[in-house]
Design a protein around this motif. Structure first.
Motif, PDB file in Angstrom:
ATOM      1  N   SER A   1      -9.561 -16.200 -40.995  1.00 27.21           N
ATOM      2  CA  SER A   1     -10.298 -17.044 -40.061  1.00 27.21           C
ATOM      3  C   SER A   1     -11.704 -16.504 -39.820  1.00 27.21           C
ATOM      4  O   SER A   1     -11.884 -15.361 -39.392  1.00 27.21           O
ATOM      5  N   ASP A   2     -12.714 -17.331 -40.042  1.00 28.63           N
ATOM      6  CA  ASP A   2     -14.079 -16.933 -39.716  1.00 28.63           C
ATOM      7  C   ASP A   2     -14.220 -16.659 -38.227  1.00 28.63           C
ATOM      8  O   ASP A   2     -14.914 -15.722 -37.820  1.00 28.63           O
ATOM      9  N   TYR A   3     -13.554 -17.491 -37.426  1.00 26.79           N
ATOM     10  CA  TYR A   3     -13.718 -17.394 -35.975  1.00 26.79           C
ATOM     11  C   TYR A   3     -13.243 -16.049 -35.434  1.00 26.79           C
ATOM     12  O   TYR A   3     -13.979 -15.346 -34.752  1.00 26.79           O
TER      13      TYR A   3
ATOM     14  N   ALA B   1      -7.436 -22.921 -44.973  1.00 25.51           N
ATOM     15  CA  ALA B   1      -8.498 -22.169 -44.302  1.00 25.51           C
ATOM     16  C   ALA B   1      -9.028 -22.926 -43.091  1.00 25.51           C
ATOM     17  O   ALA B   1      -9.368 -22.316 -42.062  1.00 25.51           O
ATOM     18  N   SER B   2      -9.087 -24.255 -43.179  1.00 25.49           N
ATOM     19  CA  SER B   2      -9.655 -25.047 -42.084  1.00 25.49           C
ATOM     20  C   SER B   2      -8.762 -25.070 -40.847  1.00 25.49           C
ATOM     21  O   SER B   2      -9.216 -25.438 -39.758  1.00 25.49           O
TER      22      SER B   2
ATOM     23  N   VAL C   1     -13.558 -10.452 -43.998  1.00 27.99           N
ATOM     24  CA  VAL C   1     -13.264 -11.838 -43.629  1.00 27.99           C
ATOM     25  C   VAL C   1     -12.977 -12.580 -44.926  1.00 27.99           C
ATOM     26  O   VAL C   1     -13.882 -12.934 -45.684  1.00 27.99           O
ATOM     27  N   GLY C   2     -11.706 -12.779 -45.192  1.00 30.10           N
ATOM     28  CA  GLY C   2     -11.256 -13.375 -46.439  1.00 30.10           C
ATOM     29  C   GLY C   2      -9.764 -13.174 -46.574  1.00 30.10           C
ATOM     30  O   GLY C   2      -9.036 -13.218 -45.582  1.00 30.10           O
TER      31      GLY C   2
ATOM     32  N   LYS D   1     -14.885  -8.035 -37.207  1.00 32.98           N
ATOM     33  CA  LYS D   1     -15.910  -7.389 -38.027  1.00 32.98           C
ATOM     34  C   LYS D   1     -17.022  -6.804 -37.158  1.00 32.98           C
ATOM     35  O   LYS D   1     -17.595  -5.752 -37.477  1.00 32.98           O
TER      36      LYS D   1
ATOM     37  N   GLY E   1     -12.106 -13.444 -37.402  1.00 35.79           N
ATOM     38  CA  GLY E   1     -12.488 -12.355 -38.294  1.00 35.79           C
ATOM     39  C   GLY E   1     -13.871 -11.808 -37.995  1.00 35.79           C
ATOM     40  O   GLY E   1     -14.110 -10.594 -38.084  1.00 35.79           O
ATOM     41  N   LYS E   2     -14.803 -12.678 -37.640  1.00 37.20           N
ATOM     42  CA  LYS E   2     -16.152 -12.218 -37.322  1.00 37.20           C
ATOM     43  C   LYS E   2     -16.160 -11.363 -36.055  1.00 37.20           C
ATOM     44  O   LYS E   2     -16.967 -10.428 -35.928  1.00 37.20           O
TER      45      LYS E   2
ATOM     46  N   ASP F   1      -9.471 -22.367 -37.116  1.00 36.94           N
ATOM     47  CA  ASP F   1     -10.783 -22.435 -36.493  1.00 36.94           C
ATOM     48  C   ASP F   1     -10.678 -22.100 -35.005  1.00 36.94           C
ATOM     49  O   ASP F   1      -9.643 -21.623 -34.523  1.00 36.94           O
TER      50      ASP F   1
END
Length: 301
Positions: free
Chosen positions: A133-135, A61-62, A150-151, A141, A137-138, A65
């Motif tokens: 990815s949070d980066y 996951a990391s 996001v997952g 979203k 995916g947000k 980014d």
């Protein structure tokens, strides 16, 4: 300069093949061009190759980014938003092919990144996405709201049989448990729905000839398929039919038009000859033999 990341951690080594469960696995390659180095094993029973030991889920996951998308990390990609105008040529042609199988309905892009493909798909389908990815995916979203999760496929909120189309473009190789992923995709599809999977064919002469130097061996890639192993996995997951496209299903012209995103001067058009020759070489295949390692599989539920 590459962005500094925490040292990744590895899980305990696997004692059997994650695709067929055979214990007949052995070391195939040592990949030393990345930090840290990692190993690739091959199953003698089915031919599947996989990173072993594998990066932990937290380390996986990391990787994805901001630095991954900005190209400032050792292992990185690109920000599709910078090339969206050109990527649309491929997306639109791909959607044209997908609509032969499912002309409308709910559309899920697994690994949707910033949502570029979803924006194109929204012309014909109701778009949904999953992005680790949070980066990125947000961002997706913000465009599509709760339709984007996001997952991963391990923790999504979508019900069984909800989708007519699922796409996984250069995603399956990132998955630590491809058997579970393919089974979950089938569960999410309605009867007659179609799953698109694009990944490298490790039985292609391109991959075989390059050995450990083949570019597909990189930290985020945990699973390495051939046409035979991926087709077998899809059939065991319960799909009724698998169609293989080599090198890709969307043809040469969209690929050429997309490549213009990287052109900075008119002389860059010389790259079209290389791209065209590679694409034409992809037509040379028979059974499991393939001259290049590009492939796209459509699996019908």
């Amino acid at each position: 300069m590459s962005a500094v990341r925490e040292a990744p951690e590895f899980d305990a080594p696997l004692a059997s093949c994650p695709l067929c469960s055979s214990p007949r696995i052995g070391r195939r390659w040592e990949i030393t061009r990345y930090t840290p180095h990692f190993s690739v094993d091959r199953c003698a029973a089915c031919g599947f190759m996989f990173m072993n030991p594998r990066l932990s889920r937290e380390s996986i996951a990391s990787l994805y980014d901001r630095a991954y998308y900005e190209g400032s990390a050792e292992y990185s990609y690109y920000d599709e938003r910078d090339a969206e105008r050109y990527a649309r040529y491929v997306w639109e042609k791909r959607l044209r092919v997908l609509r032969r199988y499912a002309p409308s309905g709910n559309f899920l892009d697994v690994g949707c990144a910033f949502g570029g493909l979803l924006k194109c798909a929204a012309r014909y389908y109701t778009p949904y996405g999953i992005e680790m990815s949070d980066y990125s995916g947000k961002h997706a979203k913000a465009l599509f709201g709760d339709a984007v999760h996001v997952g991963t496929l391990d923790d999504h909120p979508f019900p069984a049989g909800h989708f007519q189309v699922i796409t996984m473009v250069e995603v399956i190789e990132h998955c630590p448990d491809p058997v579970r992923v393919l089974g979950e995709c089938r569960r999410l599809l309605s009867p007659g729905g179609v799953l698109l999977v694009q990944t490298a064919n490790m039985d292609g002469i391109q991959a075989r000839s390059k050995g450990s130097s083949y570019a597909y061996f990189m930290p985020g890639h945990l699973s390495y398929f051939s046409r035979r192993t991926l087709t077998g996995a899809l059939m065991r997951a319960g799909f009724s039919r698998v169609i293989t496209y080599r090198p890709v299903e969307f043809g040469l012209l969209p690929k050429l038009r997309k490549s213009r995103s990287a052109f900075r001067r008119w002389t860059d058009y010389r790259h079209w000859l290389r791209i065209a020759l590679y694409h034409l070489a992809g037509w040379v295949h028979a059974g499991d033999f393939s001259l290049t390692s590009s492939m796209v599989l459509y699996a019908v539920r």
